[in-house]
Scaffold this active site. Structure first.
Site, PDB file in Angstrom:
ATOM      1  N   HIS A  80      -2.822 -64.298  32.117  1.00 45.24           N
ATOM      2  CA  HIS A  80      -3.965 -63.442  32.425  1.00 45.24           C
ATOM      3  C   HIS A  80      -5.063 -64.193  33.172  1.00 45.24           C
ATOM      4  CE1 HIS A  80      -1.882 -60.666  29.920  1.00 45.24           C
ATOM      5  NE2 HIS A  80      -2.878 -59.814  29.811  1.00 45.24           N
ATOM      6  N   ASN A  89     -10.269 -59.544  25.366  1.00 50.68           N
ATOM      7  CA  ASN A  89     -10.286 -58.083  25.391  1.00 50.68           C
ATOM      8  C   ASN A  89     -11.700 -57.528  25.222  1.00 50.68           C
ATOM      9  OD1 ASN A  89      -8.733 -55.797  25.729  1.00 50.68           O
ATOM     10  ND2 ASN A  89      -7.319 -56.333  24.088  1.00 50.68           N
ATOM     11  N   TYR A 136     -44.772 -40.368  53.585  1.00 47.77           N
ATOM     12  CA  TYR A 136     -44.119 -40.391  52.279  1.00 47.77           C
ATOM     13  C   TYR A 136     -43.911 -41.800  51.745  1.00 47.77           C
ATOM     14  CZ  TYR A 136     -42.786 -35.439  52.836  1.00 47.77           C
ATOM     15  OH  TYR A 136     -42.773 -34.082  52.988  1.00 47.77           O
ATOM     16  N   ARG A 163     -47.304 -42.488  50.251  1.00 47.27           N
ATOM     17  CA  ARG A 163     -47.785 -41.507  49.282  1.00 47.27           C
ATOM     18  C   ARG A 163     -46.827 -41.339  48.096  1.00 47.27           C
ATOM     19  NH1 ARG A 163     -47.772 -35.455  50.943  1.00 47.27           N
ATOM     20  NH2 ARG A 163     -47.508 -36.467  52.965  1.00 47.27           N
TER      21      ARG A 163
END
Length: 513
Positions: free
Chosen positions: A85, A198, A285, A288
């Site tokens: 693994h 795990n 925007y 603001r």
């Protein structure tokens, strides 16, 4: 911050994870935890001789779980599991991420729900405290059955195999590093290899680190927004508390409060407060609506923190030894809850960077900067000012938008269709780390640009808080002819990353929220 983190059967905090992963705090295991680990190991020992197969104790793994393993082969079973693994590939994962992963696996082992021996836990703690960091590769985890490959690389080191970096960062064979630290590798027994790999520890560790960084960057984004409002002759009227009470979003209110505190006492703001002298009805925007965006970021971080806290209180393994002594298979290793919030954070990170870049761009456009020279250049045409600094921002923001595409909606089956749905949480965490770095760079460039814009408003002075940030900014002089800009940007990035920029503002305003 404590130099020692105590690990027991209860949860760690995000601060604990950061203390160990990033700042080198030592780990101690509580006596109660050692007793619980020994108790659950006794359960596993009783099952080891049982002729009835038990998953993880006397069987293969994944799609091979139906194969019964004879007693003589079980030590080899555990070694083979870890070795096979530990199949990661790609660049090395950052030291702080591996240390976070190790601590979180230790935390689960310390709950007594995994069935490992006390000596395995103690050796793992010894490896972490000695500053030994296993080499973990970037690719290998699908975020289901936990972060298998990354955790297996750490388990391989626990066995005395593979490669590690020592406390000084030198790459060594694990056996050499263990000998230098006075550690003895462990020979894994029943269930232990599985217990070591795990878990969701890698993605959770990166989530904890990201939450910590984004919490600070959200505050700093209010600082750069305030500086842009000043430098662009914007208004602070829209940050009034009663306006934000009309939309009771918690994060928005906090951001607006920060902006009010940061802009307090600004001569630049006062210079155009008279409606007769300022004909603009409202700001764009990006100025603001800054509290609405930065506030939404805060609320998303708060949600992610709730998920992280629940995960930090979890014991993730399969199978687990329950409190009543059962050894029970389960699906708690699936990373979906963590993966979702990692993706959510990548979305808001991209958007916070996007609004910052839009504010920067306004400084450079003579039609929108309210009297500043084109590109903030000293001699426009001869000089280009911050033109290409904004290009750098734009390139990063474009990258962040791609990184905002969620990993958690993807799944690819593995293990002969036994593991047929996976979370991709590790991948979500990896791209979030890159996104956080990008946001920091975008905000640093807005800081430099806004500072230059404010300086060009002299003799009008900014507010004390933003003035303190500009004064503390290293390596910045008054606007002048073009110079090598990249080093200034990198110094600004470090200024933000170190916390010095936030500290300079909070030295005036008090703690920002």
């Amino acid at each position: 911050m404590s130099a020692v983190v105590s690990v027991g059967v209860g949860p760690l905090s995000i601060a604990d994870v950061v203390a160990v992963a990033r700042h080198g705090a030592r780990v101690e295991i509580e006596p109660e935890s050692l007793a619980e680990v020994a108790r659950s190991r006794a359960v596993i020992e009783q099952l080891a001789d049982d002729p009835v197969p038990h998953y993880g104790v006397s069987t293969g793994f994944g799609a091979l779980a139906t194969k019964h393993i004879p007693l003589a082969s079980r030590a080899q079973l555990q070694r083979s599991l870890v070795r096979s693994h530990a199949a990661g590939s790609g660049p090395e994962v950052e030291r702080e991420v591996v240390r976070a992963l190790m601590l979180l696996r230790i935390s689960t082992l310390a709950t007594g729900r995994t069935g490992i021996r006390v000596e395995v836990l103690e050796t793992y703690v010894g490896m972490l405290n000695a500053g030994i960091t296993p080499v973990v590769r970037e690719y290998g985890s699908l975020g289901c059955s936990g972060d298998l490959a990354p955790l297996a690389h750490c388990a391989l080191a626990l066995m005395g195999e593979g490669e590690v970096r020592d406390a000084s960062g030198e790459l060594l064979a694990t056996a050499v590093a263990f000998a230098a630290a006075g550690l003895t590798p462990v020979e894994l027994r029943e269930k232990e290899g599985l217990a070591l790999i795990n878990g969701t520890d890698g993605m959770l560790g990166m989530l904890c680190l990201a939450i910590t960084d984004l919490t600070e960057l959200a505050k700093f984004a209010d600082i750069t927004a305030a500086m842009s409002v000043e430098g662009l002759l914007g208004t602070d009227d829209v940050f009034a508390a009663d306006l934000h009470e009309l939309r009771p979003q918690q994060g928005q209110a906090l951001s607006a409060q920060n902006l009010r505190n940061l802009l307090k006492g600004s001569e630049i703001r006062e210079s155009h407060r008279d409606p007769a002298a300022c004909t603009r009805v409202q700001d764009a925007y990006s100025l603001r609506c800054s509290p609405q965006v930065a506030g939404g970021v805060r609320d998303t971080i708060a949600h992610a923190r709730t998920v992280a806290d629940a995960e930090l209180a979890s014991a993730i393994d399969n199978p687990v030894v329950t409190k009543d002594g059962r050894v029970q298979s389960n699906g708690n290793f699936h990373g979906a809850p963590v993966a979702y919030v990692l993706d959510f954070l990548a979305i808001v990170t991209a958007d916070l960077a996007s609004i910052s870049e839009r504010r920067t761009d306004r400084f450079l456009d003579v039609s929108r900067s309210n009297g500043l020279p084109p590109f903030l250049a000293d001699d426009p045409g001869v000089d280009s000012g911050h033109m290409i600094a904004q290009y750098t921002q734009a390139a990063i923001v474009s990258e962040l938008k791609r990184l905002a595409s969620p990993a958690s909606v993807d799944s690819i089956p593995s293990s002969a269709m036994q593991e047929d749905h996976v979370s991709m949480g590790w991948s979500a965490a990896r791209k979030l780390r890159r996104a956080v770095d990008g946001l920091r760079r975008v905000l640093a460039i807005e800081l430099l640009t806004a500072a230059r814009g404010i300086q060009l408003r002299e003799p009008l002075r900014p507010g004390p808080a933003t003035a303190a940030v500009i004064a503390a900014l290293p390596g910045i002089g008054m606007p002048g002819s073009d110079r090598f800009l990249s080093p200034e940007i990198e110094r600004a990035v470090e200024f933000v990353a170190s916390g010095a920029a936030l500290a300079a503002a909070e030295g005036v305003t008090g703690a920002l929220r």
